[in-house]
Design an enzyme around this catalytic site. Structure first.
Site, PDB file in Angstrom:
ATOM      1  N   THR A   1       0.819  -1.202   0.000  1.00 43.87           N
ATOM      2  CA  THR A   1       0.000   0.000   0.000  1.00 43.87           C
ATOM      3  C   THR A   1       0.862   1.265   0.000  1.00 43.87           C
ATOM      4  O   THR A   1       1.840   1.358   0.719  1.00 43.87           O
ATOM      5  CB  THR A   1      -0.925   0.025   1.229  1.00 43.87           C
TER       6      THR A   1
ATOM      7  N   ARG B   1     -12.853  -9.236  -3.788  1.00 45.87           N
ATOM      8  CA  ARG B   1     -12.582  -8.554  -2.528  1.00 45.87           C
ATOM      9  C   ARG B   1     -12.152  -7.114  -2.771  1.00 45.87           C
ATOM     10  O   ARG B   1     -11.333  -6.823  -3.630  1.00 45.87           O
ATOM     11  CB  ARG B   1     -11.496  -9.307  -1.768  1.00 45.87           C
ATOM     12  N   VAL B   2     -12.724  -6.204  -1.994  1.00 50.17           N
ATOM     13  CA  VAL B   2     -12.296  -4.811  -1.973  1.00 50.17           C
ATOM     14  C   VAL B   2     -11.871  -4.488  -0.552  1.00 50.17           C
ATOM     15  O   VAL B   2     -12.634  -4.700   0.394  1.00 50.17           O
ATOM     16  CB  VAL B   2     -13.426  -3.867  -2.412  1.00 50.17           C
ATOM     17  N   GLY B   3     -10.658  -4.007  -0.395  1.00 52.74           N
ATOM     18  CA  GLY B   3     -10.149  -3.675   0.928  1.00 52.74           C
ATOM     19  C   GLY B   3     -10.391  -2.226   1.286  1.00 52.74           C
ATOM     20  O   GLY B   3     -11.297  -1.574   0.761  1.00 52.74           O
ATOM     21  N   ASP B   4      -9.542  -1.695   2.153  1.00 48.45           N
ATOM     22  CA  ASP B   4      -9.773  -0.338   2.657  1.00 48.45           C
ATOM     23  C   ASP B   4      -9.227   0.732   1.732  1.00 48.45           C
ATOM     24  O   ASP B   4      -9.552   1.909   1.895  1.00 48.45           O
ATOM     25  CB  ASP B   4      -9.165  -0.182   4.050  1.00 48.45           C
TER      26      ASP B   4
ATOM     27  N   GLY C   1      -2.139  -1.464   6.160  1.00 48.75           N
ATOM     28  CA  GLY C   1      -2.210  -2.614   7.060  1.00 48.75           C
ATOM     29  C   GLY C   1      -3.295  -3.577   6.643  1.00 48.75           C
ATOM     30  O   GLY C   1      -3.607  -3.710   5.460  1.00 48.75           O
ATOM     31  N   ASP C   2      -3.888  -4.241   7.610  1.00 46.79           N
ATOM     32  CA  ASP C   2      -4.933  -5.229   7.355  1.00 46.79           C
ATOM     33  C   ASP C   2      -6.233  -4.498   7.031  1.00 46.79           C
ATOM     34  O   ASP C   2      -7.019  -4.158   7.896  1.00 46.79           O
ATOM     35  CB  ASP C   2      -5.114  -6.118   8.584  1.00 46.79           C
ATOM     36  N   GLY C   3      -6.442  -4.267   5.737  1.00 42.19           N
ATOM     37  CA  GLY C   3      -7.576  -3.467   5.309  1.00 42.19           C
ATOM     38  C   GLY C   3      -8.924  -4.026   5.694  1.00 42.19           C
ATOM     39  O   GLY C   3      -9.874  -3.274   5.951  1.00 42.19           O
TER      40      GLY C   3
END
Length: 256
Positions: free
Chosen positions: A121, A149-152, A173-175
């Site tokens: 990121t 999947r869509v993260g943050d 980080g862990d989105g």
């Protein structure tokens, strides 16, 4: 308060440029999937392109040889194969429905696939000469994610947020965990109340860690005057700063 975002987009390399096109040339906030790709190409970005590399194909092949482990599935069978997957048998207890072997195990597994070796990121904040603030985040997403999947990254307030009157924030980080807390929105709103960037960032990270003790993530915060700070959990984090009177960037290291 102008926002553009894309998610789950294939065939177009420059995701951050695609997000800006959404912001500048549509009244929408987010486009996703192949239609986001089609929009971006129609607006002049190169594509469709094959974005696979020799390295990524080798990584994928090894993952398949290892029975698609690790992955982001839970409460499914089989657990050590490439599927097809099915839900575990539901167990009825009174008026509540539980999935077998779920609660504690799933909490412990959160963030198990996210660390500094597989993270890419990039989040950035820019101040112009007039004091306007812009933020942007770009990422390939989590390795071995479930398709779709869509993260943050594209979620306003999670991976990035800005307000000219206050300041800005970027996160990594862990989105899948971080987006549940909108940490960058929290940081900016804390600074709006007069909390200094260092404490605002630490507070936002602490809120997440309290609920998910195995979470991995980091935040940088900068107020409208240029005062900046970072906070992290589960790893040692670095961010860089360059001002108008600096010849080069300065790297700052933040410890958990």
């Amino acid at each position: 308060m102008e926002v553009g975002a894309v998610g789950a987009m294939r065939y177009v390399k420059d995701g951050i440029k695609a997000a800006k096109l959404v912001m500048l040339y549509t009244e929408h906030t987010m486009l996703v999937g192949d239609q986001a790709s089609a929009f971006s190409i129609s607006m002049g970005l190169p594509g469709p392109s094959n974005l696979s590399s020799t390295e990524s194909m080798e990584k994928w092949s090894k993952w398949r040889e290892d029975q698609c482990q690790p992955n982001f599935r839970k409460n499914v069978v089989p657990t050590n194969s490439c599927g097809p997957y099915h839900r575990k048998k539901d167990v009825i207890l009174g008026e509540r429905t539980h999935l077998v072997d779920d609660d504690v195990e799933n909490i412990l597994m959160k963030s198990s696939h996210v660390n500094f070796h597989n993270h890419d990121t990039i989040s950035m904040t820019i101040f112009d000469k007039s004091g306007h603030i812009a933020v942007g985040t770009s990422t390939n997403g989590a390795s071995f994610k479930i398709p779709g999947r869509v993260g943050d990254g594209p979620i306003a307030g999670s991976s990035a947020y800005a307000d000219d009157e206050v300041g800005a924030c970027g996160a990594s980080g862990d989105g899948d965990i971080m987006m549940r807390f909108l940490p960058c929105y929290q940081v900016v709103e804390s600074m709006r109340l007069g909390i200094e960037p260092r404490l605002a960032a630490k507070d936002a990270i602490s809120r997440i860690a309290k609920k998910y003790p195995n979470f991995v993530g980091a935040i940088f915060a900068v107020d409208k005057n240029g005062t900046h700070a970072g906070a992290c959990y589960g790893w040692t984090f670095q961010y860089s700063v360059r001002g108008p009177n600096m010849d080069d960037v300065e790297v700052f290291t933040v410890y958990p």
